[in-house]
Design an enzyme around this catalytic site. Structure first.
Site, mmCIF file in Angstrom:
data_model
loop_
_atom_site.group_PDB
_atom_site.id
_atom_site.type_symbol
_atom_site.label_atom_id
_atom_site.label_comp_id
_atom_site.label_asym_id
_atom_site.label_seq_id
_atom_site.Cartn_x
_atom_site.Cartn_y
_atom_site.Cartn_z
ATOM 1 C CG HIS A 126 20.891 11.027 -24.453
ATOM 2 N ND1 HIS A 126 20.316 11.857 -23.508
ATOM 3 C CD2 HIS A 126 21.885 10.372 -23.798
ATOM 4 C CE1 HIS A 126 20.929 11.687 -22.342
ATOM 5 N NE2 HIS A 126 21.907 10.803 -22.497
ATOM 6 C CG HIS A 179 27.949 4.302 -25.147
ATOM 7 N ND1 HIS A 179 28.206 5.647 -25.290
ATOM 8 C CD2 HIS A 179 28.807 3.871 -24.182
ATOM 9 C CE1 HIS A 179 29.153 6.004 -24.439
ATOM 10 N NE2 HIS A 179 29.555 4.940 -23.754
ATOM 11 C CG ASP A 189 -0.197 -0.055 2.512
ATOM 12 O OD1 ASP A 189 1.039 -0.206 2.482
ATOM 13 O OD2 ASP A 189 -0.849 0.071 3.571
ATOM 14 C CG HIS A 227 22.376 1.136 -18.621
ATOM 15 N ND1 HIS A 227 21.404 0.871 -19.560
ATOM 16 C CD2 HIS A 227 22.939 2.302 -19.004
ATOM 17 C CE1 HIS A 227 21.397 1.842 -20.466
ATOM 18 N NE2 HIS A 227 22.320 2.715 -20.145
ATOM 19 N NE ARG A 286 28.645 7.108 -19.527
ATOM 20 C CZ ARG A 286 28.505 5.910 -18.956
ATOM 21 N NH1 ARG A 286 29.114 4.853 -19.452
ATOM 22 N NH2 ARG A 286 27.774 5.764 -17.866
ATOM 23 C CD GLU A 330 26.082 11.722 -19.847
ATOM 24 O OE1 GLU A 330 26.231 10.936 -18.888
ATOM 25 O OE2 GLU A 330 25.078 11.728 -20.587
ATOM 26 C CG HIS A 339 17.749 8.485 -22.452
ATOM 27 N ND1 HIS A 339 17.751 7.172 -22.084
ATOM 28 C CD2 HIS A 339 18.981 8.941 -22.122
ATOM 29 C CE1 HIS A 339 18.931 6.848 -21.567
ATOM 30 N NE2 HIS A 339 19.686 7.914 -21.582
ATOM 31 C CG ASP A 369 22.915 12.082 -18.560
ATOM 32 O OD1 ASP A 369 23.628 11.467 -17.742
ATOM 33 O OD2 ASP A 369 22.490 11.575 -19.621
ATOM 34 C CE1 TYR A 405 32.183 2.799 -20.432
ATOM 35 C CE2 TYR A 405 31.984 2.826 -22.824
ATOM 36 C CZ TYR A 405 31.698 3.387 -21.594
ATOM 37 O OH TYR A 405 30.947 4.536 -21.521
ATOM 38 C CD GLU A 444 25.870 9.832 -22.758
ATOM 39 O OE1 GLU A 444 26.145 8.929 -21.951
ATOM 40 O OE2 GLU A 444 24.731 10.302 -22.882
ATOM 41 C CG ASP A 487 25.787 8.397 -16.223
ATOM 42 O OD1 ASP A 487 25.192 9.472 -16.009
ATOM 43 O OD2 ASP A 487 25.675 7.757 -17.289
HETATM 44 N N1 GLY Z 1 22.594 8.433 -17.627
HETATM 45 C C1 GLY Z 1 22.067 7.873 -18.794
HETATM 46 C C2 GLY Z 1 22.806 8.271 -19.971
HETATM 47 O O1 GLY Z 1 23.913 8.765 -19.867
HETATM 48 O O2 GLY Z 1 22.330 8.179 -21.058
HETATM 49 MN MN MN Z 2 24.622 9.731 -18.131
HETATM 50 MN MN MN Z 3 23.489 10.534 -21.101
#
Ligand code: GLY
Ligand code: MN
Ligand code: MN
Length: 435
Positions: free
Chosen positions: A347, A343, A34, A236, A397, A399, A354, A264, A381, A377, A253
């Site tokens: 975005h 990747h 609940d 992720h 990474r 970003e 996103h 982000d 890796y 970003e 991140d």
């Molecule tokens: N934190 C998600 C991305 O970098 O797309």
């Molecule tokens: Mn990110």
């Molecule tokens: Mn991102």
């Protein structure tokens, strides 16, 4: 006029005559038995209303001559409000939100079928809310009734109209995104100052979230990633459950959501405060790729230009380190970066992390325009068995969030340090209460 009224009018102006658009508020979602998750309004609904209650529906009616904004919302209820907090209610809604009329949600059944009648088109999103079924149900009933000839003849997705508006950020939105970026930058600095070997990844996550909350950003824009050592190579990774070791890097991140707008940011730094030579080799490649990609963020460039710039630098750097062999242009054509950088580079960013907005027109990448905000970003890796031992399990990474301006770009997250020298200097400062 509030920005929300302006946005509704702009959307109504894009809708053809005799059409209706419906936009649903987010529902409450159960977390456990609940107990609910903290409510977060649907981004489209927030963009058009600024109204942050569940169980609500916005209807935009574009008639042959006149146009109207109508809101269905929860009725006032003294008992429920004593338990769950205040409700605006349909009586106060028109003045507060600038809608033309507001009704209790219980009247949707009675009013919506009538609103659908004699409209040529119905615009709505599909796949976001269970409440869509109710509207589709009304449409189906009308189409199967004796009044079938009065039912809308076209059902259109609202996204292509609305999301193009959301893709271009305007004054008040940019201010909120600057603040989200500022808070998130400071949160990364807090993590850098606090990090020590022996600390848990979750403890750095706590430092990040503490800074967000303290500054009035009540939630992360997405689950924070704090991955040390090999965990940084899991794109992720959100368990954040390992103890951090001296000699490892940690990739964070994390970005806050400030008044519904996301930041982000990713930064990668050494747990013990100093980069090893191997870590620095890879770090400098990612940083030069990121800087080249940011340079490509200019109005008139393709949305893919930052990614292409990043790929070139990554491949060039990997050739210099002897991890790739061959001619630069050939390796670029062969996508030789992919085992290490798998990747995309960018975005859109906005109300959603996103964010919405078409990335391509037909098959072509679209052109960058002032007011767009995108992330930059790139990452490398090193999890393949084939990489030399001293590079194995390094994941890096970097970003940032970039606003396209008339003359070029503004890096919204520019406060967050990212050169090796600046990171090492910041990490040598003590952060007060270590864990
Ligand atoms: N934190 C998600 C991305 O970098 O797309
Ligand atoms: Mn990110
Ligand atoms: Mn991102």
């Amino acid at each position: 006029m509030t920005p929300h009224i302006e946005r509704r009018n702009a959307l109504l102006a894009k809708m053809p005559a005799n059409s209706l658009a419906v936009v649903f508020a987010s529902p409450m979602r159960i977390r456990s038995r609940d107990t609910d998750f903290v409510f977060r309004q649907n981004s489209d609904f927030h963009y058009l209303t600024g109204f942050d209650e569940p169980e609500a529906l916005l209807v935009l009616e574009r008639g042959a001559r006149k146009q109207k904004s109508l809101l269905f919302c929860r009725a006032k209820d003294a008992l429920r409000e004593r338990w769950d907090g205040g409700r605006l209610g349909p009586v106060a809604a028109p003045e507060r939100l600038g809608v033309d009329a507001a009704y209790p949600v219980s009247q949707i059944n009675r009013r919506l079928p009538k609103l659908l009648m004699d409209k040529e088109r119905l615009f709505m999103e599909i796949g976001e809310s269970a409440a869509e079924q109710q509207v589709l149900g009304f449409l189906g009933e009308l189409r199967m009734s004796r009044e079938a000839h009065r039912a809308p003849k076209h059902l259109d997705l609202l996204g292509p109209l609305l999301h193009e508006m959301r893709a271009i950020k305007r004054g008040d939105e940019i201010e909120l995104m600057r603040e989200a970026a500022r808070i998130s930058s400071d949160a990364h600095h807090r993590a850098m100052r606090t990090a020590r070997p022996g600390m848990g990844e979750w403890q750095l996550e706590a430092e990040i979230v503490y800074e967000f909350m303290r500054r009035g950003a009540r939630a992360p824009a997405y689950t924070s990633i704090v991955g040390s050592g090999a965990n940084a190579c899991v794109l992720h990774y959100v368990e954040n459950s390992s103890v951090m070791r001296d000699g490892d890097l940690v990739l964070i991140d994390a970005g806050c959501e400030y008044q519904h707008y996301a930041a982000d940011i990713t930064r990668t730094f050494p747990v013990g405060g100093r980069f090893s030579e191997a870590q620095r080799d890879i770090y400098e490649i990612v940083l030069s790729a990121q800087l080249a990609a940011i340079d490509a963020c200019e109005p008139g460039n393709s949305l893919d230009a930052p990614h292409q710039a990043a790929i070139r630098e990554v491949i060039k750097g990997l050739i210099e380190l002897g991890l790739l062999e061959g001619d630069l242009e050939t390796l670029i054509k062969e996508d030789a970066h992919k085992p290490y950088f798998m990747h995309g580079t960018s975005h859109f960013l906005g109300l959603d992390v996103h964010d919405v907005g078409a990335r391509k027109q037909a098959k072509d990448w679209r052109t960058l325009e002032p007011g767009m905000v995108l992330t930059v970003e790139p990452g490398i890796y090193m999890f393949e068995e084939s990489v030399p031992e001293h590079y194995r399990n390094i994941g890096i990474r970097i970003e940032d969030d970039v606003l396209i301006t008339e003359s070029g770009h503004e890096v919204l997250t520019k406060y967050a340090v990212k050169t090796v020298a600046d990171i090492e200097a910041l990490m040598s400062e003590t952060g007060g209460d270590a864990f």
